[in-house]
Scaffold this motif. Structure first.
Motif, PDB file in Angstrom:
ATOM      1  N   SER A 125       0.847  -1.185   0.000  1.00  0.00           N
ATOM      2  CA  SER A 125       0.000   0.000   0.000  1.00  0.00           C
ATOM      3  C   SER A 125       0.885   1.237   0.000  1.00  0.00           C
ATOM      4  O   SER A 125       2.042   1.186   0.450  1.00  0.00           O
ATOM      5  CB  SER A 125      -0.918   0.022   1.219  1.00  0.00           C
ATOM      6  OG  SER A 125      -1.795   1.128   1.181  1.00  0.00           O
ATOM      7  N   ALA A 126       0.355   2.331  -0.489  1.00  0.00           N
ATOM      8  CA  ALA A 126       1.084   3.602  -0.444  1.00  0.00           C
ATOM      9  C   ALA A 126       0.694   4.431   0.768  1.00  0.00           C
ATOM     10  O   ALA A 126       1.526   5.132   1.340  1.00  0.00           O
ATOM     11  CB  ALA A 126       0.836   4.398  -1.716  1.00  0.00           C
ATOM     12  N   ALA A 127      -0.567   4.384   1.159  1.00  0.00           N
ATOM     13  CA  ALA A 127      -1.051   5.223   2.262  1.00  0.00           C
ATOM     14  C   ALA A 127      -2.087   4.450   3.065  1.00  0.00           C
ATOM     15  O   ALA A 127      -3.229   4.885   3.221  1.00  0.00           O
ATOM     16  CB  ALA A 127      -1.636   6.525   1.722  1.00  0.00           C
ATOM     17  N   ALA A 128      -1.698   3.306   3.568  1.00  0.00           N
ATOM     18  CA  ALA A 128      -2.627   2.472   4.323  1.00  0.00           C
ATOM     19  C   ALA A 128      -3.116   3.206   5.562  1.00  0.00           C
ATOM     20  O   ALA A 128      -2.328   3.814   6.301  1.00  0.00           O
ATOM     21  CB  ALA A 128      -1.957   1.165   4.733  1.00  0.00           C
ATOM     22  N   HIS A 129      -4.417   3.161   5.799  1.00  0.00           N
ATOM     23  CA  HIS A 129      -4.976   3.777   6.997  1.00  0.00           C
ATOM     24  C   HIS A 129      -4.536   2.997   8.226  1.00  0.00           C
ATOM     25  O   HIS A 129      -4.303   1.779   8.169  1.00  0.00           O
ATOM     26  CB  HIS A 129      -6.502   3.802   6.911  1.00  0.00           C
ATOM     27  CG  HIS A 129      -7.135   4.631   7.977  1.00  0.00           C
ATOM     28  ND1 HIS A 129      -7.580   4.088   9.168  1.00  0.00           N
ATOM     29  CD2 HIS A 129      -7.399   5.957   8.045  1.00  0.00           C
ATOM     30  CE1 HIS A 129      -8.095   5.048   9.919  1.00  0.00           C
ATOM     31  NE2 HIS A 129      -7.996   6.189   9.261  1.00  0.00           N
ATOM     32  N   SER A 130      -4.420   3.690   9.339  1.00  0.00           N
ATOM     33  CA  SER A 130      -3.960   3.047  10.572  1.00  0.00           C
ATOM     34  C   SER A 130      -4.860   1.889  10.977  1.00  0.00           C
ATOM     35  O   SER A 130      -4.402   0.929  11.616  1.00  0.00           O
ATOM     36  CB  SER A 130      -3.884   4.074  11.702  1.00  0.00           C
ATOM     37  OG  SER A 130      -5.159   4.670  11.931  1.00  0.00           O
ATOM     38  N   SER A 131      -6.152   1.944  10.610  1.00  0.00           N
ATOM     39  CA  SER A 131      -7.052   0.839  10.953  1.00  0.00           C
ATOM     40  C   SER A 131      -6.661  -0.438  10.218  1.00  0.00           C
ATOM     41  O   SER A 131      -6.846  -1.547  10.740  1.00  0.00           O
ATOM     42  CB  SER A 131      -8.499   1.218  10.631  1.00  0.00           C
ATOM     43  OG  SER A 131      -8.670   1.433   9.243  1.00  0.00           O
ATOM     44  N   SER A 132      -6.142  -0.307   9.010  1.00  0.00           N
ATOM     45  CA  SER A 132      -5.683  -1.483   8.275  1.00  0.00           C
ATOM     46  C   SER A 132      -4.434  -2.073   8.917  1.00  0.00           C
ATOM     47  O   SER A 132      -4.274  -3.300   8.992  1.00  0.00           O
ATOM     48  CB  SER A 132      -5.399  -1.128   6.811  1.00  0.00           C
ATOM     49  OG  SER A 132      -6.584  -0.792   6.128  1.00  0.00           O
ATOM     50  N   VAL A 133      -3.555  -1.203   9.381  1.00  0.00           N
ATOM     51  CA  VAL A 133      -2.353  -1.677  10.060  1.00  0.00           C
ATOM     52  C   VAL A 133      -2.734  -2.396  11.356  1.00  0.00           C
ATOM     53  O   VAL A 133      -2.175  -3.436  11.706  1.00  0.00           O
ATOM     54  CB  VAL A 133      -1.400  -0.507  10.338  1.00  0.00           C
ATOM     55  CG1 VAL A 133      -0.114  -0.992  10.996  1.00  0.00           C
ATOM     56  CG2 VAL A 133      -1.070   0.230   9.041  1.00  0.00           C
ATOM     57  N   LYS A 134      -3.709  -1.846  12.046  1.00  0.00           N
ATOM     58  CA  LYS A 134      -4.217  -2.491  13.263  1.00  0.00           C
ATOM     59  C   LYS A 134      -4.806  -3.857  12.930  1.00  0.00           C
ATOM     60  O   LYS A 134      -4.598  -4.834  13.667  1.00  0.00           O
ATOM     61  CB  LYS A 134      -5.273  -1.590  13.907  1.00  0.00           C
ATOM     62  CG  LYS A 134      -5.886  -2.131  15.185  1.00  0.00           C
ATOM     63  CD  LYS A 134      -6.856  -1.113  15.770  1.00  0.00           C
ATOM     64  CE  LYS A 134      -7.468  -1.612  17.066  1.00  0.00           C
ATOM     65  NZ  LYS A 134      -8.379  -0.603  17.669  1.00  0.00           N
ATOM     66  N   ALA A 135      -5.539  -3.939  11.823  1.00  0.00           N
ATOM     67  CA  ALA A 135      -6.133  -5.214  11.422  1.00  0.00           C
ATOM     68  C   ALA A 135      -5.065  -6.253  11.121  1.00  0.00           C
ATOM     69  O   ALA A 135      -5.245  -7.447  11.420  1.00  0.00           O
ATOM     70  CB  ALA A 135      -7.027  -5.009  10.205  1.00  0.00           C
ATOM     71  N   LEU A 136      -3.948  -5.840  10.542  1.00  0.00           N
ATOM     72  CA  LEU A 136      -2.849  -6.779  10.291  1.00  0.00           C
ATOM     73  C   LEU A 136      -2.366  -7.409  11.590  1.00  0.00           C
ATOM     74  O   LEU A 136      -2.060  -8.601  11.642  1.00  0.00           O
ATOM     75  CB  LEU A 136      -1.694  -6.066   9.591  1.00  0.00           C
ATOM     76  CG  LEU A 136      -1.918  -5.627   8.144  1.00  0.00           C
ATOM     77  CD1 LEU A 136      -0.718  -4.827   7.646  1.00  0.00           C
ATOM     78  CD2 LEU A 136      -2.163  -6.824   7.246  1.00  0.00           C
ATOM     79  N   GLY A 142       0.623  -9.461  10.944  1.00  0.00           N
ATOM     80  CA  GLY A 142       1.696  -8.651  11.503  1.00  0.00           C
ATOM     81  C   GLY A 142       1.904  -7.341  10.779  1.00  0.00           C
ATOM     82  O   GLY A 142       1.798  -7.264   9.556  1.00  0.00           O
ATOM     83  N   ARG A 143       2.187  -6.316  11.547  1.00  0.00           N
ATOM     84  CA  ARG A 143       2.409  -4.997  10.967  1.00  0.00           C
ATOM     85  C   ARG A 143       3.621  -4.974  10.036  1.00  0.00           C
ATOM     86  O   ARG A 143       3.670  -4.212   9.085  1.00  0.00           O
ATOM     87  CB  ARG A 143       2.583  -3.966  12.078  1.00  0.00           C
ATOM     88  CG  ARG A 143       1.333  -3.754  12.941  1.00  0.00           C
ATOM     89  CD  ARG A 143       1.558  -2.647  13.967  1.00  0.00           C
ATOM     90  NE  ARG A 143       0.347  -2.357  14.717  1.00  0.00           N
ATOM     91  CZ  ARG A 143       0.039  -2.903  15.895  1.00  0.00           C
ATOM     92  NH1 ARG A 143       0.856  -3.792  16.435  1.00  0.00           N
ATOM     93  NH2 ARG A 143      -1.083  -2.577  16.520  1.00  0.00           N
ATOM     94  N   ASP A 144       4.606  -5.825  10.326  1.00  0.00           N
ATOM     95  CA  ASP A 144       5.803  -5.836   9.492  1.00  0.00           C
ATOM     96  C   ASP A 144       5.535  -6.367   8.088  1.00  0.00           C
ATOM     97  O   ASP A 144       6.389  -6.225   7.199  1.00  0.00           O
ATOM     98  CB  ASP A 144       6.904  -6.680  10.138  1.00  0.00           C
ATOM     99  CG  ASP A 144       7.535  -5.991  11.336  1.00  0.00           C
ATOM    100  OD1 ASP A 144       7.295  -4.776  11.514  1.00  0.00           O
ATOM    101  OD2 ASP A 144       8.263  -6.661  12.099  1.00  0.00           O
ATOM    102  N   ALA A 145       4.361  -6.962   7.870  1.00  0.00           N
ATOM    103  CA  ALA A 145       4.033  -7.457   6.531  1.00  0.00           C
ATOM    104  C   ALA A 145       3.749  -6.324   5.562  1.00  0.00           C
ATOM    105  O   ALA A 145       3.776  -6.526   4.340  1.00  0.00           O
ATOM    106  CB  ALA A 145       2.822  -8.399   6.594  1.00  0.00           C
ATOM    107  N   LEU A 146       3.479  -5.133   6.098  1.00  0.00           N
ATOM    108  CA  LEU A 146       3.132  -4.000   5.244  1.00  0.00           C
ATOM    109  C   LEU A 146       4.377  -3.418   4.590  1.00  0.00           C
ATOM    110  O   LEU A 146       5.334  -3.028   5.272  1.00  0.00           O
ATOM    111  CB  LEU A 146       2.416  -2.925   6.063  1.00  0.00           C
ATOM    112  CG  LEU A 146       1.984  -1.674   5.307  1.00  0.00           C
ATOM    113  CD1 LEU A 146       0.961  -2.017   4.231  1.00  0.00           C
ATOM    114  CD2 LEU A 146       1.411  -0.632   6.271  1.00  0.00           C
TER     115      LEU A 146
END
Length: 474
Positions: free
Chosen positions: A182-193, A199-203
């Protein structure tokens, strides 16, 4: 029956009238109410953290609450709350929300209530409003965080299926690492990971187009081509938080055909722009995404909490695999696969669809499109006024309904950050308009998101005047 319960049952009409009078008094003062009450008004008063042995009854409890805490309620439902992306509640949706608590339906398919049928009808009407095809299935959830979570959970199951793994049964370890782009993933998506075990490191952050928050499709393809066999989901934005940038969805769809990833579109507030024929082209291609998030408590102006998660019908079986509740007393998904019980994390869920259904019935496509177009016009007006005001500068063009601006001389220095924070604090203390702090390209900024159905040009004047008044004191 306990005497207080019996008394409240006997006087229920009076209790509801008192609640109505309280609500009306709040709504009548909403335009003048502070958008950010002082910290002292946001604290609990003495004794209210302790359980009483004997109660005081509903009317006295209501009076106690309002006398003590009315001053701590912000005007977040009002016309000058530009913080975050916060809608209000139209009269129709507010009335419906009261009825939701009154009828108290646990909306799932039990064949004992019409509420499930109304939810399905509401989803159908939303697809009509947004120009989405019948082949999309929709479910109501609490907000964008849960909509993104559900979409990514289905994506996780789909990625496993491509590799012959049933993640819902075997667990994520059976598949191994997943790549999220993603280029600008919303923080809610990072939380969902994090919640999904991915895991957040997958982003992996993808480069953006010049001067934009939108994905650079060429940069995305470079990443995909370097490891084409890795299980991948792409999180696209249909309205980024700072600048309301829209990813080039047709370009992403072409890459999906080539590389076979899951495409999720986070259109939490930007998706509602599709209600307007003028702005619907911004979302061209979203109907072919694998999953979509749209919030209702933002630009659709229904009370919290309400959002919709859309998935292509071809993925419905996978959604059931993830969320099916196995119990002898519950209706199986084979009876009706679109039973919400088996499509989201919740088993018990309130009748969230009714406020949306009522708003659609009350205002129709024309009414909701007018709110979108008026908010966009007012955002442009706010941007023009700030750009013409000494001391302020725009950090980005006003693309839709968000104005991202900064104080003059904003850069990445601690001094600039402190200056922004002082201004923000004074603006909050003034209570005329609420904005939220942000950063863009390393510069401390402020953002104003206009989504409230009541906002008019006079509110822009009041907001700008308050900003001007707060600036010289820095």
């Amino acid at each position: 029956m306990h005497p207080l319960l019996q008394h409240d049952l006997d006087t229920l009409p009076e209790i509801l009238r008192q609640a109505c009078d309280t609500a009306v008094s709040f709504l009548e003062t909403l335009p003048a109410r502070s958008t950010c009450p002082p910290a002292s008004a946001q604290n609990l008063q003495d004794g209210d953290d302790r359980l009483p042995e004997s109660g005081i009854g509903a009317q006295a409890a209501l009076e106690h609450f309002w006398n003590r805490y009315a001053s701590g309620m912000s005007a977040s439902a009002g016309p000058r709350y530009f913080g975050f992306v916060t809608g209000g509640g139209t009269p129709a949706s507010l009335a419906a929300d009261w009825l939701v608590s009154t009828v108290d339906q646990n909306t799932q398919l039990n064949f004992d209530s019409v509420s499930a049928a109304i939810e399905l009808a509401t989803i159908d009407q939303l697809k009509q409003l947004f120009g989405l095809p019948d082949a999309l299935c929709g479910t109501f959830v609490s907000g964008a965080t849960m909509a993104n979570f559900v979409s990514m959970a289905i994506a996780r199951q789909w990625l496993g299926q491509q590799c012959g793994v049933d993640i819902a049964q075997q667990g994520l370890a059976a598949l191994g690492p997943i790549r999220v782009l993603s280029a600008a993933a919303h923080s809610s998506s990072v939380k969902a990971l994090s919640m999904l075990g991915i895991g957040r490191d997958a982003l992996v952050t993808v480069a953006t187009l010049p001067g934009s928050e939108a994905i650079d499709p060429a940069a995305l393809e470079d990443i995909l081509a370097a490891d084409p066999d890795r299980p991948t989901m792409v999180l696209a934005s249909a309205g980024t938080v700072n600048t309301v940038a829209f990813d080039d969805l047709p370009a992403l769809l072409r890459l999906r055909e080539k590389y076979g990833f899951w495409l999720h579109v986070d259109a939490a507030f930007g998706g509602v722009a599709a209600a307007s024929k003028r702005y619907a082209p911004l979302l061209a291609g979203w109907e072919d995404a694998d999953s979509i998030t749209v919030d209702a408590h933002k630009w659709l102006n229904v009370p919290y909490d309400s959002a919709v998660q859309f998935t292509q019908e071809r993925h419905l079986a996978l959604q059931v695999q993830v969320f099916q509740n196995h119990s002898a007393y519950l209706v199986l998904p084979s009876v009706r696969p679109d039973n919400y019980l088996h499509l989201t994390p919740e088993n018990s869920r309130r009748f969230r669809a009714l406020p949306v259904w009522m708003a659609l019935k009350a205002y129709g496509r024309d009414g909701l499109a007018e709110v979108v177009e008026r908010n966009v016009g007012l955002a442009h007006l706010l941007g023009e006024k700030l750009a013409a005001t000494p001391g302020f500068t725009l950090l980005a063009p006003v693309n839709l309904n968000v104005v991202c601006f900064a104080l003059e001389g904003a850069d990445g220095t601690p001094e600039a950050l402190a200056k922004r924070n002082r201004f923000q604090q004074r603006l909050d203390n003034a209570g005329v308009v609420r904005c939220t702090s942000t950063s863009l390209n390393g510069k401390p900024g402020i953002r104003a998101a206009l989504v409230n159905w009541m906002t008019e040009e006079a509110d822009i004047e009041l907001a700008v005047n308050s900003m001007k008044a707060c600036y010289p004191e820095i």
